[in-house]
Design a protein around this motif. Structure first.
Motif, PDB file in Angstrom:
ATOM      1  N   UNK A   1      -3.068  -6.690   0.561  1.00  0.00           N
ATOM      2  CA  UNK A   1      -3.024  -5.237   0.771  1.00  0.00           C
ATOM      3  C   UNK A   1      -1.963  -4.977   1.828  1.00  0.00           C
ATOM      4  N   UNK A   2      -0.812  -4.436   1.405  1.00  0.00           N
ATOM      5  CA  UNK A   2       0.304  -4.237   2.327  1.00  0.00           C
ATOM      6  C   UNK A   2       0.566  -2.763   2.610  1.00  0.00           C
ATOM      7  N   UNK A   3       0.167  -1.878   1.710  1.00  0.00           N
ATOM      8  CA  UNK A   3       0.448  -0.451   1.873  1.00  0.00           C
ATOM      9  C   UNK A   3      -0.832   0.351   1.679  1.00  0.00           C
ATOM     10  N   UNK A   4      -0.758   1.636   2.028  1.00  0.00           N
ATOM     11  CA  UNK A   4      -1.912   2.512   1.862  1.00  0.00           C
ATOM     12  C   UNK A   4      -2.273   2.647   0.386  1.00  0.00           C
ATOM     13  N   UNK A   5      -1.282   2.704  -0.491  1.00  0.00           N
ATOM     14  CA  UNK A   5      -1.550   2.868  -1.923  1.00  0.00           C
ATOM     15  C   UNK A   5      -2.439   1.750  -2.462  1.00  0.00           C
ATOM     16  N   UNK A   6      -2.278   0.550  -1.920  1.00  0.00           N
ATOM     17  CA  UNK A   6      -3.044  -0.594  -2.414  1.00  0.00           C
ATOM     18  C   UNK A   6      -4.500  -0.570  -1.963  1.00  0.00           C
ATOM     19  N   UNK A   7      -4.886   0.452  -1.184  1.00  0.00           N
ATOM     20  CA  UNK A   7      -6.280   0.597  -0.768  1.00  0.00           C
ATOM     21  C   UNK A   7      -7.126   1.302  -1.829  1.00  0.00           C
ATOM     22  N   UNK A   8      -6.513   1.797  -2.861  1.00  0.00           N
ATOM     23  CA  UNK A   8      -7.260   2.526  -3.884  1.00  0.00           C
ATOM     24  C   UNK A   8      -8.328   1.625  -4.504  1.00  0.00           C
ATOM     25  N   UNK A   9      -9.545   2.168  -4.549  1.00  0.00           N
ATOM     26  CA  UNK A   9     -10.718   1.476  -5.096  1.00  0.00           C
ATOM     27  C   UNK A   9     -11.092   0.214  -4.303  1.00  0.00           C
TER      28      UNK A   9
END
Length: 649
Positions: free
Chosen positions: A113-121
């Motif tokens: 998980x490197x970015x905020x977008x990758x926090x989805x779900x």
């Protein structure tokens, strides 16, 4: 006369009285609040007439509620104080300790998980204030996410939740949790709102409007002493960390952790060309706009009234209205007490007041000087104690080395005595076996002759072994040229039976022409020590491949000898300690930790060479690098002889 004494008592009380105030912190005591501890412990609050009580989060009180309810006069809060102000709370922001917030999202590197977008779900632990906090909401929205797009979890306030895999990301502080993961050997990744353009204040020192109006001198004194404490703390991070470790450490943090925390927070507290603690109305407006976009506040007002101005006398709206309605202020005088009749009385009162103030000031300066000298004396005593402990430890280690050397000398003497006692019986036994062999040859008994030859070989081997041990412990007086291949033959002869017993093979790749200038017995001691260590490593590893490889190469300047094992290698956490004296991974009864230290001393101090170690895919490899440059007298000898001066035992 009565009024005179009343006035004198008033000024004396004014000089010595201390006002009690309380500051409420939002979390447990740690370096995050160091400036307030320093101001208290160093006497900065006392110097301005304040007795300050510092209350941390163990009271379960939020700073905003504590200040509004009068349980504390001052508090430390986050940027959400802006919302409280717009909602009508009569508060004043006195200082922003951190120009950039240390709060961020922490993930494990192996979670990808490197970015905020990758926090989805993904599972995310947020605290109650960060769920509605502008900086995190703004960061989520900039990536096209809402908090509903992640699986929100109640924050456990324990980084173990991340270590055990109970969550994918959690709100944490740059100065705390990354250090814990680093010490556990776990790589982490930080997602900071600042990287997305949302750089907010943190740890805002605040109070009420009433405090600044009704107690302006107290508010100014608290502000000045607190800023002084913070600047001192960041200028003396190690000493401040030691103070916190002793008196303000409910979480039992190590001294290294507190120093790490201080260094990280110092970088967040200062900005170029910005005075420490500055609160800028323009930045407050930017933060407020994000709250407005979130629908938390209806408008963005002026923030000038919110910011503490410690250079201007604060008047209430009622007082300002009264002064506007009464531009001329008249003062009445009692005709029975005209000032001119008592002018000399007031002069005495003023004079005595000055005397008392000077005395009080002098006493305070004297107290400060005594306290300063006492601190210096305590620091000196502490350093002296540390130096004494270091000297004692050094002497203790030296004594152990001397005992080890004495033990080696005693063993050598003992072996000399044993060799002397064994030599004559072995010679007699050898002569007897030779006589038996001759008789068997005359009688034609071939089988008996064969047995006698084996016995003679064993007697020769025993005699040679005695010579090997005697030469090993003999103190060399001069360095001589040594053939490396011959020296390794001697070592293998000494240790060969034990290696065969342990089913360990030796593979050699040694140039037979290489010679170096050394003390033979000391060098042999080094080789025996390294081969023995390799044997022990292979035995402990219990692998299928049980091989010790010895290689020797040389160029015009250096000779390099490598001893490599298949024992699984040396753990990286102790790699830089294995040459330290008395460091051993064995039980006390199995090793003293002297062997590798003595080997390194011999190679680097006696031979001016280099002894190093590194891991290979199958084990560890110790490398000895020796200088091949020889003095002229040895060059002359080598030209007159085809063999080295030393050719083995």
């Amino acid at each position: 006369m009565k009024r005179l004494w009343v006035s004198l008592l008033f000024f004396v009380a004014l000089g010595w009285a201390q006002e009690s105030v309380t500051i409420q912190l939002p979390w447990l005591n740690q370096f995050q609040f160091a400036g307030y501890y320093v101001a208290k412990e160093k006497g900065f609050y006392r110097d301005v007439g304040l007795d300050v009580t510092i209350v941390d989060a163990r009271t379960k009180q939020e700073p905003f509620e504590a200040v509004m309810n009068g349980k504390a006069q001052y508090g430390v809060g986050r940027s959400s104080l802006i919302v409280n102000y717009i909602s009508g709370a009569p508060i004043v922001l006195m200082a922003a300790v951190f120009q950039s917030s240390p709060m961020m999202l922490l993930t494990r590197k192996d979670a990808d998980i490197r970015t905020v977008k990758e926090l989805k779900n993904r599972r995310v632990m947020l605290t109650a204030d960060t769920v509605e906090g502008a900086e995190f909401q703004a960061m989520f929205r900039s990536a096209g996410l809402k908090t509903s797009d992640v699986k929100l979890q109640e924050h456990s306030h324990d980084v173990q939740s991340l270590i055990r895999g109970e969550t994918d990301a959690m709100v944490a502080y740059l100065s705390n949790e990354p250090y814990i993961l680093q010490k556990r050997g776990i790589e982490s990744h930080i997602i900071h709102p600042k990287e997305y353009g949302f750089d907010f204040y943190s740890d805002l020192l605040f109070t009420t409007k009433e405090e600044t109006i009704n107690h302006p001198q107290r508010a100014e004194a608290f502000y000045t002493a607190s800023i002084r404490g913070w600047l001192w703390a960041f200028d003396h991070i190690e000493e401040t960390a030691d103070l916190i470790s002793k008196y303000y450490n409910p979480q039992k943090k190590s001294l290294d952790a507190l120093i790490y925390e201080g260094r990280v927070l110092k970088a967040l507290a200062f900005k170029p060309n910005v005075a420490f603690g500055t609160v800028d109305s323009v930045r407050l407006e930017k933060i407020a706009r994000w709250y407005r976009l979130m629908g938390v506040i209806p408008l963005v007002p002026s923030f000038e009234p919110l910011i503490y101005n410690h250079n201007i006398l604060e008047l209430s709206d009622k007082e300002k209205a009264w002064l506007t309605a009464h531009p001329v202020v008249r003062v009445g005088i009692d005709r029975y007490w005209p000032p001119i009749d008592y002018q000399w009385v007031w002069w005495i009162v003023g004079f005595m007041s000055v005397i008392f103030v000077l005395i009080a000031h002098k006493n305070r300066r004297l107290d400060t000087l005594v306290r300063q000298r006492t601190d210096e004396l305590e620091t000196f005593n502490q350093r002296l104690q540390e130096e004494i402990e270091k000297a004692v430890e050094k002497n203790r280690k030296q004594e152990k080395l001397l005992m080890q050397q004495a033990k080696m000398a005693e063993i050598g003497s003992m072996l000399e005595s044993i060799a002397h006692q064994w030599r004559q019986p072995l010679n007699i036994l050898g002569l007897s076996m030779a006589r038996l062999n001759l008789n068997c040859a005359l009688r034609g008994d071939a089988e008996s002759s064969k047995v006698i030859e084996i016995a003679e070989a064993q007697i020769g081997y025993m005699s040679q072994t005695i010579d090997d041990f005697r030469n090993f412990f003999k103190q060399d007086r001069d360095q001589i040229m040594v053939n490396i291949n011959t020296l390794i033959n001697d070592v293998e002869a000494l240790l060969g039976p034990l290696l065969v017993l342990k089913k360990i093979a030796i593979e050699r790749n040694v140039d037979p022409t290489i010679s170096v200038l050394v003390y033979p017995n000391e060098f042999k001691q080094v080789l025996i020590n390294l081969v023995n260590n390799a044997r022990e490593a292979i035995e402990q590893h219990r692998g299928h491949e049980r091989i010790i490889r010895i290689r020797c190469t040389a160029d015009d300047r250096y000779c390099t000898i490598g001893i490599e094992d298949t024992g699984g290698g040396i753990p990286m956490e102790i790699m830089d300690k294995i040459f330290d004296p008395y460091f051993t991974t064995k039980f006390e009864s199995q090793g003293t930790g002297i062997g590798l230290y003595m080997a390194k001393m011999i190679i680097e101090k006696h031979f001016l060479g280099k002894l190093s170690v590194h891991n290979t895919p199958k084990g560890a490899c110790f490398e000895i690098r020796l200088n091949r440059v020889m003095p002229q007298k040895y060059n002359a000898q080598s030209q007159n002889s085809e063999t080295p001066l030393y050719s083995g035992n």
